[in-house]
Write an enzyme that holds these catalytic residues in place. Structure first.
Site, PDB file in Angstrom:
ATOM      1  N   HIS A  62      99.749  63.194 -11.656  1.00 18.98           N
ATOM      2  CA  HIS A  62      99.176  62.078 -12.258  1.00 18.98           C
ATOM      3  C   HIS A  62      98.311  62.766 -13.421  1.00 18.98           C
ATOM      4  O   HIS A  62      98.208  62.255 -14.490  1.00 18.98           O
ATOM      5  CB  HIS A  62      98.230  61.573 -11.249  1.00 18.98           C
ATOM      6  CG  HIS A  62      98.875  60.581 -10.421  1.00 18.98           C
ATOM      7  ND1 HIS A  62      98.473  59.162 -10.252  1.00 18.98           N
ATOM      8  CD2 HIS A  62     100.433  60.461  -9.945  1.00 18.98           C
ATOM      9  CE1 HIS A  62      99.130  58.422  -9.702  1.00 18.98           C
ATOM     10  NE2 HIS A  62     100.322  58.969  -9.419  1.00 18.98           N
ATOM     11  N   SER A 188     109.640  63.433  -0.938  1.00 16.03           N
ATOM     12  CA  SER A 188     110.113  64.008   0.420  1.00 16.03           C
ATOM     13  C   SER A 188     109.224  64.113   1.365  1.00 16.03           C
ATOM     14  O   SER A 188     109.475  64.306   2.395  1.00 16.03           O
ATOM     15  CB  SER A 188     110.931  65.323   0.234  1.00 16.03           C
ATOM     16  OG  SER A 188     109.912  66.327  -0.182  1.00 16.03           O
TER      17      SER A 188
END
Length: 310
Positions: A62, A188
Protein backbone atom coordinates in the site's frame (compact mmCIF):
# COMPACT_ATOMS: atom_id res chain seq x y z
CA UNK A 1 24.11 -18.55 -2.15
CA UNK A 2 22.45 -18.86 -5.56
CA UNK A 3 19.44 -16.82 -4.37
CA UNK A 4 21.72 -14.04 -3.14
CA UNK A 5 23.53 -14.03 -6.49
CA UNK A 6 20.23 -13.86 -8.34
CA UNK A 7 19.16 -10.89 -6.26
CA UNK A 8 22.47 -9.15 -6.97
CA UNK A 9 21.86 -9.43 -10.69
CA UNK A 10 18.27 -8.26 -10.19
CA UNK A 11 19.60 -5.03 -8.63
CA UNK A 12 21.65 -4.45 -11.78
CA UNK A 13 18.57 -4.40 -13.99
CA UNK A 14 16.47 -2.05 -11.87
CA UNK A 15 16.10 1.64 -12.68
CA UNK A 16 19.46 3.43 -12.28
CA UNK A 17 17.80 6.36 -10.50
CA UNK A 18 16.41 4.01 -7.86
CA UNK A 19 19.74 2.30 -7.36
CA UNK A 20 21.99 5.34 -7.48
CA UNK A 21 22.19 5.41 -3.70
CA UNK A 22 20.34 2.25 -2.65
CA UNK A 23 22.65 -0.57 -1.66
CA UNK A 24 22.78 -3.60 0.57
CA UNK A 25 24.37 -2.69 3.90
CA UNK A 26 23.73 1.04 3.47
CA UNK A 27 23.85 1.54 7.26
CA UNK A 28 26.90 -0.64 7.90
CA UNK A 29 28.92 2.39 9.05
CA UNK A 30 26.34 4.99 10.04
CA UNK A 31 24.21 2.57 12.10
CA UNK A 32 25.76 -0.94 12.18
CA UNK A 33 22.95 -2.42 14.29
CA UNK A 34 20.13 -1.01 12.17
CA UNK A 35 19.02 -4.25 10.55
CA UNK A 36 19.46 -6.32 13.71
CA UNK A 37 17.38 -3.84 15.72
CA UNK A 38 14.49 -4.07 13.26
CA UNK A 39 14.82 -7.87 13.12
CA UNK A 40 14.66 -8.11 16.92
CA UNK A 41 11.56 -5.93 17.19
CA UNK A 42 9.78 -7.91 14.47
CA UNK A 43 10.78 -11.28 15.97
CA UNK A 44 9.52 -10.25 19.41
CA UNK A 45 6.09 -9.41 18.03
CA UNK A 46 5.96 -12.44 15.73
CA UNK A 47 6.26 -14.75 18.74
CA UNK A 48 2.86 -13.56 19.96
CA UNK A 49 1.23 -12.59 16.67
CA UNK A 50 2.05 -14.52 13.51
CA UNK A 51 -0.38 -12.41 11.50
CA UNK A 52 2.12 -9.54 11.35
CA UNK A 53 3.65 -11.03 8.19
CA UNK A 54 0.41 -10.39 6.31
CA UNK A 55 0.18 -6.96 7.93
CA UNK A 56 3.66 -5.91 6.78
CA UNK A 57 3.25 -7.31 3.26
CA UNK A 58 0.08 -5.27 2.94
CA UNK A 59 1.69 -2.18 4.47
CA UNK A 60 4.60 -2.22 2.05
CA UNK A 61 2.37 -2.82 -0.96
CA UNK A 62 0.00 0.00 0.00
CA UNK A 63 2.91 2.37 0.61
CA UNK A 64 4.94 1.57 -2.51
CA UNK A 65 2.00 1.65 -4.92
CA UNK A 66 1.10 5.23 -3.92
CA UNK A 67 3.87 7.65 -4.96
CA UNK A 68 6.56 5.06 -4.27
CA UNK A 69 8.18 3.49 -1.20
CA UNK A 70 8.49 6.65 0.90
CA UNK A 71 6.57 5.82 4.11
CA UNK A 72 3.87 8.34 3.18
CA UNK A 73 1.32 5.76 4.37
CA UNK A 74 2.64 6.09 7.94
CA UNK A 75 1.71 9.77 8.36
CA UNK A 76 -1.16 10.32 10.81
CA UNK A 77 -4.06 12.49 9.66
CA UNK A 78 -4.59 15.74 11.55
CA UNK A 79 -7.50 18.20 11.71
CA UNK A 80 -7.57 19.95 8.37
CA UNK A 81 -4.74 17.77 7.03
CA UNK A 82 -5.93 14.30 5.98
CA UNK A 83 -3.41 11.67 4.93
CA UNK A 84 -3.22 8.37 3.06
CA UNK A 85 -3.54 6.37 6.26
CA UNK A 86 -7.28 6.71 6.83
CA UNK A 87 -8.34 6.60 3.19
CA UNK A 88 -10.21 3.71 1.56
CA UNK A 89 -8.44 0.35 1.89
CA UNK A 90 -5.66 1.94 3.95
CA UNK A 91 -8.00 2.35 6.91
CA UNK A 92 -7.53 -1.33 7.82
CA UNK A 93 -3.74 -1.47 7.39
CA UNK A 94 -2.11 -2.34 10.71
CA UNK A 95 1.28 -2.88 12.30
CA UNK A 96 2.20 0.77 12.73
CA UNK A 97 3.04 0.34 16.41
CA UNK A 98 5.75 -2.18 15.50
CA UNK A 99 7.32 0.35 13.12
CA UNK A 100 7.10 2.92 15.94
CA UNK A 101 8.98 0.65 18.33
CA UNK A 102 11.71 -0.08 15.80
CA UNK A 103 12.03 3.65 15.11
CA UNK A 104 12.23 4.45 18.83
CA UNK A 105 15.10 2.02 19.29
CA UNK A 106 16.87 3.19 16.14
CA UNK A 107 16.63 6.84 17.17
CA UNK A 108 18.18 5.93 20.52
CA UNK A 109 21.03 4.09 18.81
CA UNK A 110 21.54 6.30 15.73
CA UNK A 111 19.52 9.54 15.78
CA UNK A 112 18.08 10.74 12.45
CA UNK A 113 19.87 8.07 10.44
CA UNK A 114 17.48 5.25 9.48
CA UNK A 115 14.43 6.15 7.43
CA UNK A 116 10.92 4.94 8.13
CA UNK A 117 10.73 3.74 4.52
CA UNK A 118 13.70 1.44 5.15
CA UNK A 119 12.16 0.21 8.41
CA UNK A 120 9.03 -0.88 6.51
CA UNK A 121 11.17 -2.67 3.92
CA UNK A 122 13.30 -4.44 6.52
CA UNK A 123 10.33 -5.37 8.72
CA UNK A 124 8.52 -6.91 5.75
CA UNK A 125 11.60 -8.88 4.72
CA UNK A 126 12.16 -10.16 8.26
CA UNK A 127 8.52 -11.13 8.83
CA UNK A 128 8.48 -13.12 5.58
CA UNK A 129 11.48 -15.15 6.72
CA UNK A 130 9.90 -15.76 10.13
CA UNK A 131 6.80 -17.13 8.39
CA UNK A 132 8.82 -19.75 6.55
CA UNK A 133 9.42 -17.68 3.44
CA UNK A 134 12.73 -16.93 1.74
CA UNK A 135 15.61 -15.18 3.49
CA UNK A 136 17.21 -12.50 1.34
CA UNK A 137 19.08 -9.21 1.37
CA UNK A 138 17.39 -5.90 0.55
CA UNK A 139 19.06 -2.68 -0.54
CA UNK A 140 18.55 0.26 1.82
CA UNK A 141 19.12 4.00 1.69
CA UNK A 142 15.55 5.20 1.09
CA UNK A 143 14.44 8.59 2.34
CA UNK A 144 11.03 9.49 3.74
CA UNK A 145 8.51 11.42 1.66
CA UNK A 146 7.20 14.92 2.35
CA UNK A 147 3.65 14.37 1.07
CA UNK A 148 0.75 12.18 2.19
CA UNK A 149 -2.43 13.05 0.34
CA UNK A 150 -5.57 10.89 0.34
CA UNK A 151 -6.25 11.95 -3.25
CA UNK A 152 -3.16 10.01 -4.34
CA UNK A 153 -4.57 6.68 -3.14
CA UNK A 154 -5.73 4.48 -6.01
CA UNK A 155 -5.28 0.87 -4.96
CA UNK A 156 -6.82 -2.23 -6.59
CA UNK A 157 -9.81 -3.97 -5.03
CA UNK A 158 -10.36 -7.74 -4.75
CA UNK A 159 -12.58 -7.86 -7.85
CA UNK A 160 -10.17 -6.08 -10.21
CA UNK A 161 -9.92 -7.88 -13.58
CA UNK A 162 -6.60 -9.53 -14.33
CA UNK A 163 -6.05 -7.26 -17.34
CA UNK A 164 -6.55 -4.13 -15.23
CA UNK A 165 -4.27 -5.50 -12.52
CA UNK A 166 -1.55 -6.14 -15.11
CA UNK A 167 -1.84 -2.52 -16.25
CA UNK A 168 -1.70 -1.22 -12.68
CA UNK A 169 1.46 -3.18 -11.94
CA UNK A 170 3.01 -2.17 -15.26
CA UNK A 171 2.53 1.48 -14.33
CA UNK A 172 4.82 0.81 -11.37
CA UNK A 173 7.45 -0.95 -13.48
CA UNK A 174 6.30 -4.42 -12.45
CA UNK A 175 5.58 -7.18 -14.97
CA UNK A 176 2.91 -9.90 -15.06
CA UNK A 177 5.17 -12.40 -13.33
CA UNK A 178 5.77 -9.90 -10.52
CA UNK A 179 2.04 -9.36 -10.18
CA UNK A 180 1.15 -13.04 -9.85
CA UNK A 181 4.02 -13.53 -7.42
CA UNK A 182 3.15 -10.61 -5.16
CA UNK A 183 -0.60 -11.18 -5.12
CA UNK A 184 -0.30 -14.90 -4.42
CA UNK A 185 2.60 -14.53 -2.00
CA UNK A 186 0.90 -11.71 -0.15
CA UNK A 187 -2.34 -13.64 0.11
CA UNK A 188 -0.62 -16.83 1.26
CA UNK A 189 -0.75 -15.48 4.83
CA UNK A 190 -3.69 -13.07 4.69
CA UNK A 191 -7.34 -13.01 5.66
CA UNK A 192 -10.38 -11.32 4.14
CA UNK A 193 -13.76 -10.27 5.48
CA UNK A 194 -16.77 -11.96 3.94
CA UNK A 195 -17.91 -8.62 2.52
CA UNK A 196 -14.88 -8.67 0.21
CA UNK A 197 -15.77 -11.96 -1.48
CA UNK A 198 -19.58 -12.12 -1.38
CA UNK A 199 -19.50 -12.26 -5.17
CA UNK A 200 -17.60 -15.55 -4.99
CA UNK A 201 -20.27 -17.30 -2.93
CA UNK A 202 -22.45 -17.73 -6.03
CA UNK A 203 -19.55 -18.28 -8.42
CA UNK A 204 -19.45 -21.61 -10.28
CA UNK A 205 -15.66 -21.25 -10.38
CA UNK A 206 -15.41 -22.10 -6.67
CA UNK A 207 -14.95 -25.64 -5.37
CA UNK A 208 -18.35 -26.72 -3.93
CA UNK A 209 -17.27 -27.82 -0.44
CA UNK A 210 -15.36 -24.57 0.12
CA UNK A 211 -18.30 -22.58 -1.15
CA UNK A 212 -20.66 -24.32 1.28
CA UNK A 213 -18.27 -23.76 4.18
CA UNK A 214 -17.88 -20.07 3.38
CA UNK A 215 -21.62 -19.59 2.94
CA UNK A 216 -22.16 -20.92 6.46
CA UNK A 217 -19.44 -18.71 7.91
CA UNK A 218 -20.57 -15.62 6.04
CA UNK A 219 -24.18 -15.97 7.16
CA UNK A 220 -23.10 -14.22 10.37
CA UNK A 221 -24.00 -10.51 10.49
CA UNK A 222 -20.60 -9.68 12.00
CA UNK A 223 -18.70 -9.88 8.69
CA UNK A 224 -16.23 -12.55 9.87
CA UNK A 225 -12.87 -13.24 8.25
CA UNK A 226 -11.44 -16.33 6.62
CA UNK A 227 -7.92 -17.30 5.57
CA UNK A 228 -7.12 -16.65 1.92
CA UNK A 229 -4.93 -19.76 1.94
CA UNK A 230 -6.96 -22.50 3.60
CA UNK A 231 -4.05 -24.96 3.58
CA UNK A 232 -0.98 -23.27 5.17
CA UNK A 233 -2.50 -20.10 6.55
CA UNK A 234 0.52 -18.72 8.43
CA UNK A 235 3.29 -19.90 6.08
CA UNK A 236 4.68 -17.98 3.12
CA UNK A 237 4.81 -20.74 0.52
CA UNK A 238 3.33 -21.89 -2.77
CA UNK A 239 0.29 -23.67 -1.31
CA UNK A 240 -2.13 -20.92 -2.33
CA UNK A 241 -1.32 -21.53 -5.99
CA UNK A 242 -2.33 -25.16 -5.61
CA UNK A 243 -5.54 -24.00 -3.95
CA UNK A 244 -6.20 -21.68 -6.88
CA UNK A 245 -5.69 -24.54 -9.34
CA UNK A 246 -8.29 -26.53 -7.38
CA UNK A 247 -10.74 -23.61 -7.67
CA UNK A 248 -10.29 -22.75 -4.01
CA UNK A 249 -9.20 -19.14 -4.43
CA UNK A 250 -11.17 -16.95 -2.01
CA UNK A 251 -10.92 -13.55 -3.68
CA UNK A 252 -12.02 -13.14 -7.29
CA UNK A 253 -8.64 -11.75 -8.34
CA UNK A 254 -6.89 -14.78 -6.81
CA UNK A 255 -9.07 -17.31 -8.63
CA UNK A 256 -8.92 -15.38 -11.88
CA UNK A 257 -5.13 -15.60 -11.86
CA UNK A 258 -5.61 -19.32 -12.37
CA UNK A 259 -8.23 -18.88 -15.08
CA UNK A 260 -6.81 -16.08 -17.21
CA UNK A 261 -4.64 -17.26 -20.12
CA UNK A 262 -2.01 -14.60 -19.39
CA UNK A 263 -1.42 -15.77 -15.81
CA UNK A 264 -2.58 -19.39 -15.48
CA UNK A 265 0.78 -20.79 -16.59
CA UNK A 266 2.59 -18.80 -13.90
CA UNK A 267 0.15 -20.10 -11.28
CA UNK A 268 0.75 -23.68 -12.43
CA UNK A 269 4.51 -23.21 -12.30
CA UNK A 270 4.39 -21.98 -8.72
CA UNK A 271 1.91 -24.67 -7.68
CA UNK A 272 4.40 -27.32 -8.74
CA UNK A 273 7.57 -25.71 -7.32
CA UNK A 274 7.93 -23.99 -3.97
CA UNK A 275 11.62 -23.46 -4.79
CA UNK A 276 10.67 -21.41 -7.85
CA UNK A 277 8.07 -19.45 -5.89
CA UNK A 278 10.50 -18.61 -3.07
CA UNK A 279 13.12 -17.33 -5.52
CA UNK A 280 10.66 -15.23 -7.49
CA UNK A 281 8.91 -13.90 -4.37
CA UNK A 282 12.19 -12.59 -2.95
CA UNK A 283 13.03 -10.98 -6.29
CA UNK A 284 9.58 -9.40 -6.62
CA UNK A 285 9.69 -7.95 -3.09
CA UNK A 286 13.11 -6.43 -3.73
CA UNK A 287 11.87 -4.98 -7.01
CA UNK A 288 8.71 -3.54 -5.45
CA UNK A 289 10.84 -1.96 -2.73
CA UNK A 290 12.59 0.22 -5.33
CA UNK A 291 9.44 1.83 -6.77
CA UNK A 292 9.98 5.62 -7.05
CA UNK A 293 12.25 5.73 -4.00
CA UNK A 294 13.73 8.95 -2.66
CA UNK A 295 17.48 8.91 -2.06
CA UNK A 296 20.38 11.28 -1.47
CA UNK A 297 19.11 14.73 -0.49
CA UNK A 298 15.50 14.11 -1.51
CA UNK A 299 12.87 13.81 1.22
CA UNK A 300 13.95 13.54 4.85
CA UNK A 301 14.76 11.12 7.66
CA UNK A 302 11.78 11.43 9.99
CA UNK A 303 12.31 11.49 13.72
CA UNK A 304 8.81 10.10 14.19
CA UNK A 305 7.34 7.95 11.43
CA UNK A 306 3.85 9.34 12.03
CA UNK A 307 4.65 13.02 11.39
CA UNK A 308 6.78 15.09 9.04
CA UNK A 309 9.76 16.78 10.68
CA UNK A 310 8.40 20.25 9.89
Amino acid sequence: MRSITALFFLFCFLAPSALAQLRTGFYSRSCPRAESIVASVVANRFRSDKSITAAFLRMQFHDCFVRGCDASLLIDPRPGRPSEKSTGPNASVRGYEIIDEAKRQLEAACPRTVSCADIVTLATRDSVALAGGPRFSVPTGRRDGLRSNPNDVNLPGPTIPVSASIQLFAAQGMNTNDMVTLIGGGHSVGVAHCSLFQDRLSDRAMEPSLKSSLRRKCSSPNDPTTFLDQKTSFTVDNAIYGEIRRQRGILRIDQNLGLDRSTSGIVSGYASSNTLFRKRFAEALVKMGTIKVLTGRSGEIRRNCRVFNN
